[in-house]
Design a protein around this motif. Structure first.
Motif, PDB file in Angstrom:
ATOM      1  N   HIS A 286     -11.209  11.817 -14.954  1.00 33.88           N
ATOM      2  CA  HIS A 286     -10.156  11.202 -14.137  1.00 33.88           C
ATOM      3  C   HIS A 286     -10.698  10.687 -12.804  1.00 33.88           C
ATOM      4  CE1 HIS A 286      -6.990  12.522 -16.842  1.00 33.88           C
ATOM      5  NE2 HIS A 286      -7.560  13.701 -16.881  1.00 33.88           N
ATOM      6  N   ALA A 287     -11.992  10.463 -12.753  1.00 35.37           N
ATOM      7  CA  ALA A 287     -12.634  10.131 -11.480  1.00 35.37           C
ATOM      8  C   ALA A 287     -12.513   8.649 -11.148  1.00 35.37           C
ATOM      9  CB  ALA A 287     -14.103  10.535 -11.519  1.00 35.37           C
ATOM     10  N   THR A 288     -12.799   8.333  -9.899  1.00 35.50           N
ATOM     11  CA  THR A 288     -12.849   6.943  -9.438  1.00 35.50           C
ATOM     12  C   THR A 288     -14.200   6.630  -8.805  1.00 35.50           C
ATOM     13  OG1 THR A 288     -11.831   7.626  -7.350  1.00 35.50           O
ATOM     14  CG2 THR A 288     -10.361   6.798  -9.078  1.00 35.50           C
ATOM     15  N   SER A 289     -15.203   7.433  -9.126  1.00 32.53           N
ATOM     16  CA  SER A 289     -16.575   7.222  -8.664  1.00 32.53           C
ATOM     17  C   SER A 289     -17.474   7.925  -9.665  1.00 32.53           C
ATOM     18  CB  SER A 289     -16.775   7.810  -7.256  1.00 32.53           C
ATOM     19  OG  SER A 289     -16.456   9.201  -7.247  1.00 32.53           O
ATOM     20  N   SER A 290     -18.784   7.697  -9.578  1.00 37.01           N
ATOM     21  CA  SER A 290     -19.650   8.367 -10.547  1.00 37.01           C
ATOM     22  C   SER A 290     -21.068   8.533 -10.024  1.00 37.01           C
ATOM     23  CB  SER A 290     -19.683   7.609 -11.881  1.00 37.01           C
ATOM     24  OG  SER A 290     -20.261   6.340 -11.716  1.00 37.01           O
ATOM     25  N   VAL A 291     -21.697   9.609 -10.505  1.00 42.51           N
ATOM     26  CA  VAL A 291     -23.114   9.899 -10.263  1.00 42.51           C
ATOM     27  C   VAL A 291     -23.673  10.440 -11.572  1.00 42.51           C
ATOM     28  CG1 VAL A 291     -24.782  11.306  -9.011  1.00 42.51           C
ATOM     29  CG2 VAL A 291     -22.754  10.431  -7.823  1.00 42.51           C
ATOM     30  N   ALA A 292     -24.743   9.812 -12.068  1.00 40.95           N
ATOM     31  CA  ALA A 292     -25.394  10.264 -13.297  1.00 40.95           C
ATOM     32  C   ALA A 292     -26.863  10.535 -13.007  1.00 40.95           C
ATOM     33  CB  ALA A 292     -25.268   9.208 -14.397  1.00 40.95           C
ATOM     34  N   ALA A 293     -27.363  11.657 -13.549  1.00 42.67           N
ATOM     35  CA  ALA A 293     -28.756  12.049 -13.324  1.00 42.67           C
ATOM     36  C   ALA A 293     -29.133  13.129 -14.319  1.00 42.67           C
ATOM     37  CB  ALA A 293     -28.959  12.550 -11.896  1.00 42.67           C
ATOM     38  N   GLY A 294     -30.408  13.479 -14.334  1.00 44.03           N
ATOM     39  CA  GLY A 294     -30.849  14.610 -15.122  1.00 44.03           C
ATOM     40  C   GLY A 294     -30.339  15.911 -14.540  1.00 44.03           C
TER      41      GLY A 294
ATOM     42  N   ILE B 273     -23.102  13.769 -15.684  1.00 48.03           N
ATOM     43  CA  ILE B 273     -22.337  12.716 -15.024  1.00 48.03           C
ATOM     44  C   ILE B 273     -21.072  13.330 -14.438  1.00 48.03           C
ATOM     45  CG2 ILE B 273     -21.283  12.010 -17.216  1.00 48.03           C
ATOM     46  CD1 ILE B 273     -21.213   9.115 -16.008  1.00 48.03           C
ATOM     47  N   THR B 274     -20.837  13.078 -13.157  1.00 45.53           N
ATOM     48  CA  THR B 274     -19.672  13.594 -12.447  1.00 45.53           C
ATOM     49  C   THR B 274     -19.144  12.504 -11.532  1.00 45.53           C
ATOM     50  OG1 THR B 274     -20.886  14.369 -10.487  1.00 45.53           O
ATOM     51  CG2 THR B 274     -20.751  15.889 -12.370  1.00 45.53           C
ATOM     52  N   ASP B 275     -18.119  12.849 -10.762  1.00 44.39           N
ATOM     53  CA  ASP B 275     -17.732  11.938  -9.693  1.00 44.39           C
ATOM     54  C   ASP B 275     -18.683  12.134  -8.515  1.00 44.39           C
ATOM     55  OD1 ASP B 275     -16.927  14.212  -8.307  1.00 44.39           O
ATOM     56  OD2 ASP B 275     -14.825  13.650  -8.184  1.00 44.39           O
ATOM     57  N   TRP B 276     -18.425  11.438  -7.423  1.00 44.65           N
ATOM     58  CA  TRP B 276     -19.311  11.424  -6.252  1.00 44.65           C
ATOM     59  C   TRP B 276     -19.487  12.817  -5.645  1.00 44.65           C
ATOM     60  CZ3 TRP B 276     -21.737   6.913  -5.021  1.00 44.65           C
ATOM     61  CH2 TRP B 276     -22.405   6.825  -3.796  1.00 44.65           C
ATOM     62  N   HIS B 277     -18.502  13.689  -5.865  1.00 45.91           N
ATOM     63  CA  HIS B 277     -18.509  15.017  -5.248  1.00 45.91           C
ATOM     64  C   HIS B 277     -18.888  16.122  -6.225  1.00 45.91           C
ATOM     65  CE1 HIS B 277     -16.635  13.017  -1.857  1.00 45.91           C
ATOM     66  NE2 HIS B 277     -15.763  12.510  -2.700  1.00 45.91           N
ATOM     67  N   GLY B 278     -19.244  15.765  -7.444  1.00 48.78           N
ATOM     68  CA  GLY B 278     -19.628  16.756  -8.427  1.00 48.78           C
ATOM     69  C   GLY B 278     -18.498  17.200  -9.330  1.00 48.78           C
TER      70      GLY B 278
END
Length: 422
Positions: free
Chosen positions: A233-241, A223-228
């Motif tokens: 401290h992020a304001t977006s998120s992307v979660a995946a394998g 899980i990271t922000d939108w840019h990896g």
């Protein structure tokens, strides 16, 4: 304190708050209020949060609380609980069980325990960053390796263009097997339990995001922000394998023309934090892409550069200052304070404490420049011009409140960027 020993307490919190929430679900008399940010809130939200807070503080009176509805307490405590009583209130008030209660625990600012509870379906996903369970059964993310086979989730596909790159989202959506809006925290539960492959949110608040981190990581996901970048401290998120995640980040931020004359998306994104009408300092202003941005937003701007003749902004509200900020001379602007200070693609380390000091109370520092790792793309490649990992965070520590921070490798550069308020 043993984090594992707290899991039974988190299960109690979920059970008690869930019982309250179920009383309101699909209730004909449910009253829906609208908050200042135009999002809905109900007595179920407020009641569940009040219950959680009372239970936590009764057991741990020296702990802090970060929560959506009733405010924060003791955020400087060693242990801080993070609460979102109903994440997905729009689904809740619509009678759709794609919502959940988020409960998280931070230790010295780092997420160490997280829970996603769906009280209607009776599902509790609990993670500690190493393991994750669903109703006490171990779960793992799905081992999908190709984006073409992936189920991609989002809370709302219409918000991407307002907060991130719409073309990047389109690349991801067209490359996936399916895109579904099984969103909010329940989407992350589906990823953690192997029922879906990717969950995305282009805009997030801390109480939405922090409890999710131990859940996804404990299930073997990324899980990271939108840019990896770092999600804490992020304001977006992307979660995946782990196999899919880099493919998703590449799609969302894929190769696209970089317009050097256009303002930085990072600066645009947080420009609204700068107090209305306050003076803005544009450091190493160059041709004035950010000077222009803030003049158009109604701010007077002081544009400092070695050669202000390059400035392509002619406006009564612009004060051009010729100065070499690296010649060892005195700071050219004396004791003047600014509501916003903007720095992009420029680094002279001795200036960092000066810039922090020259912010007015409530002022905002927006800083984005190249970081270590960029040398593989070309110039700048010397260490003197590349930020070290976490350097901007350390520069503002104890002095500014960090709104967002990213240390991220993009397709054509490596950058570090921060938005912080005095």
């Amino acid at each position: 304190m043993d984090v594992a020993a707290l899991k039974p307490f988190v299960r109690e919190l979920a059970a008690e708050s869930g019982a309250l929430i179920r009383r309101y679900f699909r209730s004909p008399g449910l009253v829906v209020d609208v908050k200042d940010d135009a999002t809905p809130v109900t007595d179920a939200d407020r009641g569940a949060e009040e219950l959680l807070r009372k239970r936590i503080l009764a057991r741990f009176p020296d702990h802090g609380i970060m929560a959506e509805e009733l405010g924060n307490e003791r955020l400087d405590a060693e242990w801080v609980w993070v609460l979102d009583p109903i994440d997905g209130t729009k689904s809740f008030v619509s009678g759709v069980p794609l919502f959940g209660t988020l409960i998280g625990l931070l230790h010295r600012g780092e997420p160490v325990l997280g829970a996603i509870h769906q009280p209607i379906l009776g599902e509790l996903c609990l993670g500690d960053g190493t393991t994750t369970t669903l109703n006490d059964r171990p779960v793992r993310v799905r081992a999908t390796t190709r984006l073409a086979d992936a189920v991609v989730l989002a809370s709302d596909t219409t918000t991407v263009a307002r907060h991130q790159d719409a073309a990047g989202w389109e690349r991801l959506a067209t490359g996936a097997r399916w895109v579904r809006t099984w969103g909010d925290c329940y989407g992350y539960l589906l990823v953690a339990t192997g029922q879906a492959d990717v969950m995305t949110d282009p805009i997030m608040s801390p109480w939405d995001l922090l409890p999710l981190i131990p859940v996804i990581r404990g299930a073997g996901g990324v899980i990271t922000d939108w840019h990896g970048g770092d999600p804490v401290h992020a304001t977006s998120s992307v979660a995946a394998g782990p196999d899919l995640h880099p493919q998703v980040i590449a799609c969302l931020n894929g190769p696209r023309a970089h317009d050097a004359a256009a303002p930085s998306p990072w600066i645009v994104r947080f420009a609204g934090l700068v107090p209305a009408g306050s003076s803005v300092l544009d450091v190493a202003a160059g041709r004035g892409r950010h000077t222009r941005l803030f003049v158009e937003r109604g701010h007077p701007v002081v544009a400092v550069d070695r050669d202000p003749s390059r400035l392509e902004v002619a406006a009564a509200r612009v004060e051009a200052v010729r100065a070499d900020l690296e010649d060892g001379g005195a700071w050219p602007l004396g004791e003047r304070r600014f509501g916003g200070i903007v720095v992009t693609s420029y680094l002279h380390r001795p200036l960092l404490p000066v810039l922090v000091d020259r912010l007015a109370p409530g002022g905002v520092l927006l800083y984005e420049t190249f970081a270590r790792g960029h040398e593989r793309f070309g110039k700048p490649s010397e260490p003197a011009f590349l930020l070290e990992p976490g350097e901007l965070l350390r520069a503002v520590e104890g002095k500014l409140r960090v709104v967002a921070f990213e240390d991220v490798a993009l397709p054509d550069r490596v950058v570090q960027r921060i938005a912080a308020v005095k």
